[in-house]
Each structure stands twice: as C-alpha cells, then as structure tokens.
Motif scaffolding. Structure first.
Motif, PDB file in Angstrom:
ATOM      1  N   THR A   2       0.861  -1.630   0.327  1.00 42.58           N
ATOM      2  CA  THR A   2      -0.234  -0.086  -0.165  1.00 42.58           C
ATOM      3  C   THR A   2       0.819   1.173  -0.015  1.00 42.58           C
ATOM      4  O   THR A   2       1.614   1.474   0.414  1.00 42.58           O
ATOM      5  N   THR A   3       0.433   2.536  -0.849  1.00 40.63           N
ATOM      6  CA  THR A   3       1.159   3.397  -0.896  1.00 40.63           C
ATOM      7  C   THR A   3       0.917   4.317   0.403  1.00 40.63           C
ATOM      8  O   THR A   3      -0.444   3.870   0.558  1.00 40.63           O
ATOM      9  N   ARG A   4       1.730   5.092   1.049  1.00 44.28           N
ATOM     10  CA  ARG A   4       1.144   6.088   1.853  1.00 44.28           C
ATOM     11  C   ARG A   4       0.944   7.515   1.365  1.00 44.28           C
ATOM     12  O   ARG A   4       1.235   7.797   0.350  1.00 44.28           O
ATOM     13  N   ILE A   5      -0.201   7.978   1.567  1.00 42.38           N
ATOM     14  CA  ILE A   5      -0.977   9.309   1.130  1.00 42.38           C
ATOM     15  C   ILE A   5      -0.483  10.154   1.941  1.00 42.38           C
ATOM     16  O   ILE A   5      -1.488  10.190   3.312  1.00 42.38           O
ATOM     17  N   LEU A   6       0.649  11.075   1.654  1.00 45.56           N
ATOM     18  CA  LEU A   6       0.112  12.768   3.377  1.00 45.56           C
ATOM     19  C   LEU A   6       0.670  13.617   2.443  1.00 45.56           C
ATOM     20  O   LEU A   6       0.574  13.891   1.307  1.00 45.56           O
ATOM     21  N   LEU A   7      -0.864  14.745   2.702  1.00 44.38           N
ATOM     22  CA  LEU A   7      -1.588  15.383   2.754  1.00 44.38           C
ATOM     23  C   LEU A   7      -0.475  16.956   3.323  1.00 44.38           C
ATOM     24  O   LEU A   7      -0.387  16.811   4.427  1.00 44.38           O
ATOM     25  N   LEU A   8      -0.006  17.279   2.068  1.00 39.06           N
ATOM     26  CA  LEU A   8       1.288  18.550   3.339  1.00 39.06           C
ATOM     27  C   LEU A   8       0.426  20.135   2.487  1.00 39.06           C
ATOM     28  O   LEU A   8       1.213  20.226   1.394  1.00 39.06           O
ATOM     29  N   THR A   9      -0.119  20.376   3.383  1.00 38.06           N
ATOM     30  CA  THR A   9      -0.935  21.809   2.500  1.00 38.06           C
ATOM     31  C   THR A   9      -1.113  23.314   3.606  1.00 38.06           C
ATOM     32  O   THR A   9      -0.709  22.941   4.963  1.00 38.06           O
ATOM     33  N   HIS A  10      -1.220  24.605   3.076  1.00 42.93           N
ATOM     34  CA  HIS A  10      -1.155  25.657   3.640  1.00 42.93           C
ATOM     35  C   HIS A  10      -2.736  25.021   4.772  1.00 42.93           C
ATOM     36  O   HIS A  10      -3.073  24.009   4.411  1.00 42.93           O
ATOM     37  N   ALA A  11      -2.808  25.678   6.167  1.00 41.03           N
ATOM     38  CA  ALA A  11      -3.648  25.091   7.119  1.00 41.03           C
ATOM     39  C   ALA A  11      -4.476  25.587   6.878  1.00 41.03           C
ATOM     40  O   ALA A  11      -5.155  26.747   6.256  1.00 41.03           O
ATOM     41  N   PRO A  12      -5.474  25.399   7.517  1.00 44.22           N
ATOM     42  CA  PRO A  12      -5.943  23.704   7.791  1.00 44.22           C
ATOM     43  C   PRO A  12      -6.720  22.817   6.604  1.00 44.22           C
ATOM     44  O   PRO A  12      -7.207  21.927   6.855  1.00 44.22           O
ATOM     45  N   LEU A  13      -5.580  22.920   5.693  1.00 45.28           N
ATOM     46  CA  LEU A  13      -6.937  22.576   4.284  1.00 45.28           C
ATOM     47  C   LEU A  13      -5.974  21.065   4.250  1.00 45.28           C
ATOM     48  O   LEU A  13      -7.568  19.645   3.978  1.00 45.28           O
ATOM     49  N   ALA A  14      -5.292  20.497   5.031  1.00 49.81           N
ATOM     50  CA  ALA A  14      -4.874  19.540   4.473  1.00 49.81           C
ATOM     51  C   ALA A  14      -5.758  18.235   6.692  1.00 49.81           C
ATOM     52  O   ALA A  14      -5.473  17.289   5.587  1.00 49.81           O
ATOM     53  N   SER A  15      -5.705  18.834   7.185  1.00 47.66           N
ATOM     54  CA  SER A  15      -6.436  17.973   8.215  1.00 47.66           C
ATOM     55  C   SER A  15      -7.701  18.061   7.613  1.00 47.66           C
ATOM     56  O   SER A  15      -9.051  16.480   7.548  1.00 47.66           O
ATOM     57  N   ALA A  16      -8.623  19.445   7.095  1.00 45.98           N
ATOM     58  CA  ALA A  16     -10.276  19.456   6.336  1.00 45.98           C
ATOM     59  C   ALA A  16      -9.965  18.166   5.546  1.00 45.98           C
ATOM     60  O   ALA A  16     -10.887  17.296   5.646  1.00 45.98           O
ATOM     61  N   LEU A  17      -9.147  17.919   4.706  1.00 43.97           N
ATOM     62  CA  LEU A  17      -9.152  17.351   3.585  1.00 43.97           C
ATOM     63  C   LEU A  17      -9.145  15.709   3.835  1.00 43.97           C
ATOM     64  O   LEU A  17      -9.730  14.605   3.670  1.00 43.97           O
ATOM     65  N   ARG A  18      -8.648  15.187   4.631  1.00 46.88           N
ATOM     66  CA  ARG A  18      -8.318  14.069   5.191  1.00 46.88           C
ATOM     67  C   ARG A  18      -9.108  13.784   6.099  1.00 46.88           C
ATOM     68  O   ARG A  18     -10.174  12.317   5.805  1.00 46.88           O
ATOM     69  N   GLY A  59       7.829   5.163   8.624  1.00 44.26           N
ATOM     70  CA  GLY A  59       9.284   5.355   8.125  1.00 44.26           C
ATOM     71  C   GLY A  59       9.848   5.565   6.992  1.00 44.26           C
ATOM     72  O   GLY A  59       9.044   6.228   6.553  1.00 44.26           O
ATOM     73  N   MET A  60      10.714   5.573   6.958  1.00 46.63           N
ATOM     74  CA  MET A  60      10.734   6.257   5.494  1.00 46.63           C
ATOM     75  C   MET A  60      11.778   5.801   4.643  1.00 46.63           C
ATOM     76  O   MET A  60      11.557   6.373   3.341  1.00 46.63           O
ATOM     77  N   GLU A  61      11.018   4.362   3.965  1.00 50.39           N
ATOM     78  CA  GLU A  61      11.179   3.983   3.316  1.00 50.39           C
ATOM     79  C   GLU A  61      10.274   3.313   2.810  1.00 50.39           C
ATOM     80  O   GLU A  61       9.455   2.543   1.591  1.00 50.39           O
ATOM     81  N   VAL A  62       9.264   4.069   3.151  1.00 54.86           N
ATOM     82  CA  VAL A  62       7.815   3.704   2.480  1.00 54.86           C
ATOM     83  C   VAL A  62       7.220   3.964   1.481  1.00 54.86           C
ATOM     84  O   VAL A  62       7.938   5.451   1.691  1.00 54.86           O
ATOM     85  N   SER A  63       6.483   3.858   0.758  1.00 56.66           N
ATOM     86  CA  SER A  63       6.590   4.063  -1.122  1.00 56.66           C
ATOM     87  C   SER A  63       5.864   5.413  -0.663  1.00 56.66           C
ATOM     88  O   SER A  63       5.118   4.882   0.568  1.00 56.66           O
ATOM     89  N   THR A  64       5.411   6.656  -1.573  1.00 58.26           N
ATOM     90  CA  THR A  64       4.565   7.653  -0.727  1.00 58.26           C
ATOM     91  C   THR A  64       4.136   8.250  -1.265  1.00 58.26           C
ATOM     92  O   THR A  64       4.973   8.874  -2.865  1.00 58.26           O
ATOM     93  N   LEU A  65       3.074   8.963  -2.208  1.00 64.41           N
ATOM     94  CA  LEU A  65       2.121   9.676  -2.366  1.00 64.41           C
ATOM     95  C   LEU A  65       1.752  11.308  -1.890  1.00 64.41           C
ATOM     96  O   LEU A  65       1.433  11.302  -0.721  1.00 64.41           O
ATOM     97  N   VAL A  66       2.649  12.518  -2.070  1.00 62.72           N
ATOM     98  CA  VAL A  66       2.532  13.575  -1.287  1.00 62.72           C
ATOM     99  C   VAL A  66       2.224  14.850  -2.354  1.00 62.72           C
ATOM    100  O   VAL A  66       2.088  15.044  -3.525  1.00 62.72           O
ATOM    101  N   LEU A  67       0.668  14.901  -1.323  1.00 62.98           N
ATOM    102  CA  LEU A  67      -0.333  15.328  -2.394  1.00 62.98           C
ATOM    103  C   LEU A  67      -0.312  16.903  -1.490  1.00 62.98           C
ATOM    104  O   LEU A  67      -0.486  17.510  -0.520  1.00 62.98           O
ATOM    105  N   THR A  68      -0.341  17.967  -2.001  1.00 64.99           N
ATOM    106  CA  THR A  68       0.019  19.491  -1.821  1.00 64.99           C
ATOM    107  C   THR A  68      -1.189  20.358  -3.000  1.00 64.99           C
ATOM    108  O   THR A  68      -1.608  19.484  -3.800  1.00 64.99           O
TER     109      THR A  68
END
Length: 151
Positions: A2-18, A59-68
């Motif tokens: 499974t690919t991990r998904i990281l939302l990295l956005t201006h506050a508070p968008l990441a938490s709201a989308l999650r 960890g840092m080795e997990v496949s990750t999709l970063v959405l900004t």
C-alpha cells in the motif's frame, strides 16, 4: 503493498481533506497522513515535522504519494525537498476528488497511482448547471422519447 498518502498543505486544508476522506474511507486512517503548514512556520521546521511524521508512520522507506495544494508555495517547496529523500512522488493541486481516487487505488504501484490521482483531480472539476435539475427523476410526459435514461 500500500502506498502511504501525505497531505502537506496550507493550514487547515490537509486536516480538513483528511477528515472528509475518512468519512468515505474510514478504513484508510493509517494510510492517509496530514500536515498543516501554518503561515508563520519556517520551511525548515515544516520539513522537520514532515520527516518526523513519516518516521512515526512506517518510516522513510515506505512508498509515499505527497499531495500539496499550490505549486510554488511553501508547502510544495518543502514537499519537493521531502520527496527527494523518499521513494515518493509529488502532485500539486490537491482536491477532494483527487484524494478519494488516490485512496481508492493506493494498492497500485506508485507511478500508476500518480496517474489515477491526476485524472481524479481533473475529472472532479466541472461546471454544474444551477438552473435545471440533473438526474432528478423521470422526464416530463410531453417528452417524445418515453424511455428514461440516467447518466
């Protein structure tokens, strides 16, 4: 895998989308992470928080999709630095349809997931007529085509 998904956005968008996404995909809480970036935070501090969040969640080795949210803005710039350290891809312009599509296909290989995310994001943007009902029921009886067709 499974690919991990990281939302990295201006506050508070990441938490709201999650939170919106977890309403639909309640079982994906462990795979979807959110990092809100306050306007006053230095980019170095944001990068450190992002690294710590990922380290604490697989960890840092997990496949990750970063959405900004916005290309060229601080969250995206930090995400670019972060993804250079990971087996990751970065997509800017996140919206809820993109996130939902990403979660739904998070078991696919990362490069395919990126394509799915981008299609979901672009197809989720459309103009909707506000003056007429859409797919709200049968056509009026004066319609020559008596067959009802839902799209």
């Amino acid at each position: 895998m499974t690919t991990r998904i990281l939302l990295l956005t201006h506050a508070p968008l990441a938490s709201a989308l999650r939170e919106c996404a977890l309403h639909v995909f309640a079982d994906s809480a462990d795979d979807v992470l959110a990092l809100d970036v306050p306007a006053s935070e230095a980019p170095e501090a944001t990068l450190e928080r992002a690294q710590a969040l990922l380290a604490a969640h697989g960890g840092m080795e997990v496949s990750t999709l970063v959405l900004t949210d916005l290309f060229g803005a601080t969250p995206c710039n930090v995400a670019q630095r972060l993804t250079a350290q990971l087996p990751a891809r970065l997509v800017a312009g996140v919206n809820l349809p993109m996130l939902l599509r990403s979660i739904g296909y998070r078991h696919e290989p990362l490069d395919e997931l990126v394509s799915r995310a981008m299609v979901g994001g672009s197809q989720g943007v459309m103009q909707v007529a506000s003056s007429s009902r859409q797919n709200q029921g049968a056509r009026p009886s004066h319609d020559q085509d008596q067959h009802h067709h839902q799209q």
